[in-house]
Design a protein around this motif. Structure first.
Motif, PDB file in Angstrom:
ATOM      1  N   ALA A  13     -79.440  61.965  47.827  1.00  0.00           N
ATOM      2  CA  ALA A  13     -78.740  62.741  46.759  1.00  0.00           C
ATOM      3  C   ALA A  13     -78.393  61.855  45.567  1.00  0.00           C
ATOM      4  O   ALA A  13     -78.526  62.342  44.341  1.00  0.00           O
ATOM      5  N   VAL A  14     -77.833  60.661  45.743  1.00  0.00           N
ATOM      6  CA  VAL A  14     -77.861  59.769  44.716  1.00  0.00           C
ATOM      7  C   VAL A  14     -78.975  59.615  43.748  1.00  0.00           C
ATOM      8  O   VAL A  14     -79.040  59.507  42.395  1.00  0.00           O
ATOM      9  N   ALA A  19     -82.422  59.982  39.045  1.00  0.00           N
ATOM     10  CA  ALA A  19     -83.687  60.289  38.530  1.00  0.00           C
ATOM     11  C   ALA A  19     -83.574  61.343  37.481  1.00  0.00           C
ATOM     12  O   ALA A  19     -84.296  61.176  36.519  1.00  0.00           O
ATOM     13  N   ALA A  20     -82.582  62.348  37.560  1.00  0.00           N
ATOM     14  CA  ALA A  20     -82.529  63.386  36.752  1.00  0.00           C
ATOM     15  C   ALA A  20     -81.982  62.976  35.326  1.00  0.00           C
ATOM     16  O   ALA A  20     -82.437  63.264  34.354  1.00  0.00           O
ATOM     17  N   LEU A  21     -81.200  61.999  35.286  1.00  0.00           N
ATOM     18  CA  LEU A  21     -80.495  61.313  34.050  1.00  0.00           C
ATOM     19  C   LEU A  21     -81.606  60.556  33.240  1.00  0.00           C
ATOM     20  O   LEU A  21     -81.750  60.484  32.316  1.00  0.00           O
ATOM     21  N   ASP A  48     -65.046  56.782  46.063  1.00  0.00           N
ATOM     22  CA  ASP A  48     -65.755  57.817  45.197  1.00  0.00           C
ATOM     23  C   ASP A  48     -67.097  57.112  44.510  1.00  0.00           C
ATOM     24  O   ASP A  48     -66.866  56.083  43.940  1.00  0.00           O
ATOM     25  N   LEU A  49     -68.115  57.824  44.419  1.00  0.00           N
ATOM     26  CA  LEU A  49     -69.179  57.010  43.668  1.00  0.00           C
ATOM     27  C   LEU A  49     -69.092  57.727  42.018  1.00  0.00           C
ATOM     28  O   LEU A  49     -69.902  58.995  41.776  1.00  0.00           O
ATOM     29  N   GLY A  87     -73.048  69.897  48.516  1.00  0.00           N
ATOM     30  CA  GLY A  87     -71.749  69.906  48.630  1.00  0.00           C
ATOM     31  C   GLY A  87     -70.973  68.584  48.214  1.00  0.00           C
ATOM     32  O   GLY A  87     -69.792  68.422  48.263  1.00  0.00           O
ATOM     33  N   GLN A  88     -71.625  67.598  47.952  1.00  0.00           N
ATOM     34  CA  GLN A  88     -71.070  66.209  47.420  1.00  0.00           C
ATOM     35  C   GLN A  88     -71.220  66.123  46.108  1.00  0.00           C
ATOM     36  O   GLN A  88     -72.071  66.109  45.349  1.00  0.00           O
TER      37      GLN A  88
END
Length: 409
Positions: A13-14, A19-21, A48-49, A87-88
């Motif tokens: 997920a991270v 990758a998107a940004l 928290d990240l 959900g994260q």
């Protein structure tokens, strides 16, 4: 400096978010920031990240949409977009610099300069960044040194940093308790000089910082300095705070609410407690617990007999009595071992339950009406006074039955 990122910072997920940004802004346009980087460098588990990016909030939303990642403009006015994957949540904040501040909120402009973003943060050890490959960036040049030294210092001119947001006064003490080895003098002096700025903060913001501080494993020395320097008087105004009570009591419990009870004491008038509840905007469950503890405190005695403990348990409940007794133990400076014994005894005592119902009294001849309620209360009081003996109830029922028979003859 290069660090080995823990699994939670390299999870799929991270990587999707990075990758998107980076697809929109290029490699290196997004980094982890603040607490998660600091804690990994210190060998701790990150919380928290939080992410920082050179993209503007609008560009961040476009990039996430292009990658099919759900996002929410949770703090877009302040530069923050929250990406949500399975959900994260991941808070993504655009690099900023302050244009105008009033001690509570800031007007910001966006930048692509990591150094400018770092300079507007609170403490050097929180102004650290890391990319997805584990390369750490320290734009101020002092963050890594402070992490290694366990030093919590406000960035640049300390008073300037505090005037930007007076909540940083409370954050200074909290981080000094959780990540520091002592209190930085220059930062401490600035906090003391500007402590009245706390009065301008909302109760919710103060409450959140206070409970975070009280939840730290050993905040005693820091809380003691807050009391001695007059800072705590602006956090819990009107409460009879006492450093000696804190020193004696905080090691007895890790419960943040019990520590708050120890901090504010039990000698304050009801209006003081109510004003404090309103000032801190305490949730109902916390306010009710403080009020119940205050009621139990009026009777609680650490040298009480078992019958007295049972009586108070019945009247106030287990939680309220425990809260009141831990405060009494702190006030009387009893040892942690003595409190542990008292607390264990308390847990082993069953809370009595009054077994008599009005139907039973009616069945033996007492008519419904005001007398019925009065009789129940009289029997209950007699039952409590005789250490909850069932014999008291049976004798009372027998007496009522005999009286009814006499009347019926």
């Amino acid at each position: 400096m290069h660090i080995a990122l823990p699994p939670e910072m390299t999870a799929p997920a991270v990587q999707q978010v990075f990758a998107a940004l980076e697809a929109a802004g290029g490699a290196g346009c997004v980094r982890f920031v603040g607490g998660c980087v600091r804690d990994v460098v210190m060998g701790r588990t990150p919380g928290d990240l939080d992410l920082s990016t050179q993209l503007t909030p609008d560009a961040t939303e476009v990039a996430l949409s292009a990658a099919g990642i759900r996002h929410v403009p949770t703090g877009k006015a302040f530069g923050t977009i929250t990406a949500v994957i399975e959900g994260q949540p991941f808070e993504i904040t655009s690099l900023r610099e302050d244009v105008e501040t009033d001690g509570r909120r800031a007007v910001v402009s966006y930048t692509t300069d990591w150094s400018r973003d770092a300079q507007r943060r609170d403490f050097y050890l929180n102004a650290l960044y890391a990319d997805i490959r584990g390369e750490v960036f320290d734009p101020t040049g002092q963050g890594l040194d402070d992490v290694q030294a366990g030093r919590v210092r406000l960035i640049g001119d300390a008073e300037t940093r505090l005037r930007e947001d007076y909540l940083r006064i409370l954050r200074f003490f909290r981080f000094s308790a959780s990540h520091g080895r002592g209190l930085d003098e220059a930062s401490l002096n600035a906090c003391v000089a500007l402590r009245e700025g706390i009065d301008s903060l909302s109760g919710e913001r103060i409450q959140q910082e206070l409970f975070k501080l009280l939840s730290i494993s050993d905040p005693v020395n820091v809380v003691q300095r807050m009391i001695e320097t007059g800072v705590m008087a602006h956090v819990v105004p009107g409460a009879p705070v006492n450093a000696e009570r804190v020193v004696a009591g905080f090691h007895l419990t890790s419960d943040a609410i019990q520590r708050l009870i120890i901090l504010i004491g039990g000698h304050g008038r009801a209006e003081v407690l109510n004003a404090l509840i309103q000032r801190l905007r305490l949730p109902n469950r916390v306010a009710d617990r403080l009020s119940a503890a205050a009621a139990a405190y009026a009777e609680a005695d650490v040298r009480a007999s078992l019958p007295a403990l049972r009586r108070w348990l019945y009247r106030y409940g287990r939680q309220a009595l425990s809260d009141a007794l831990v405060l009494r133990v702190a006030e009387t400076r009893l040892s942690p071992e003595a409190w542990k014994t008292l607390d264990q005894n308390l847990k082993q005592i069953d809370v009595p339950v009054f077994p008599l119902k009005s139907a039973r009294l009616i069945s033996v001849g007492l008519a419904p009406g005001p007398e019925l309620g009065q009789t129940l209360r009289r029997i209950e009081a007699d039952w409590i006074a005789h250490d909850f003996s069932p014999i008291v109830i049976e004798d009372a029922i027998d007496a009522i039955a005999k009286q009814a028979n006499i009347r019926g003859q």
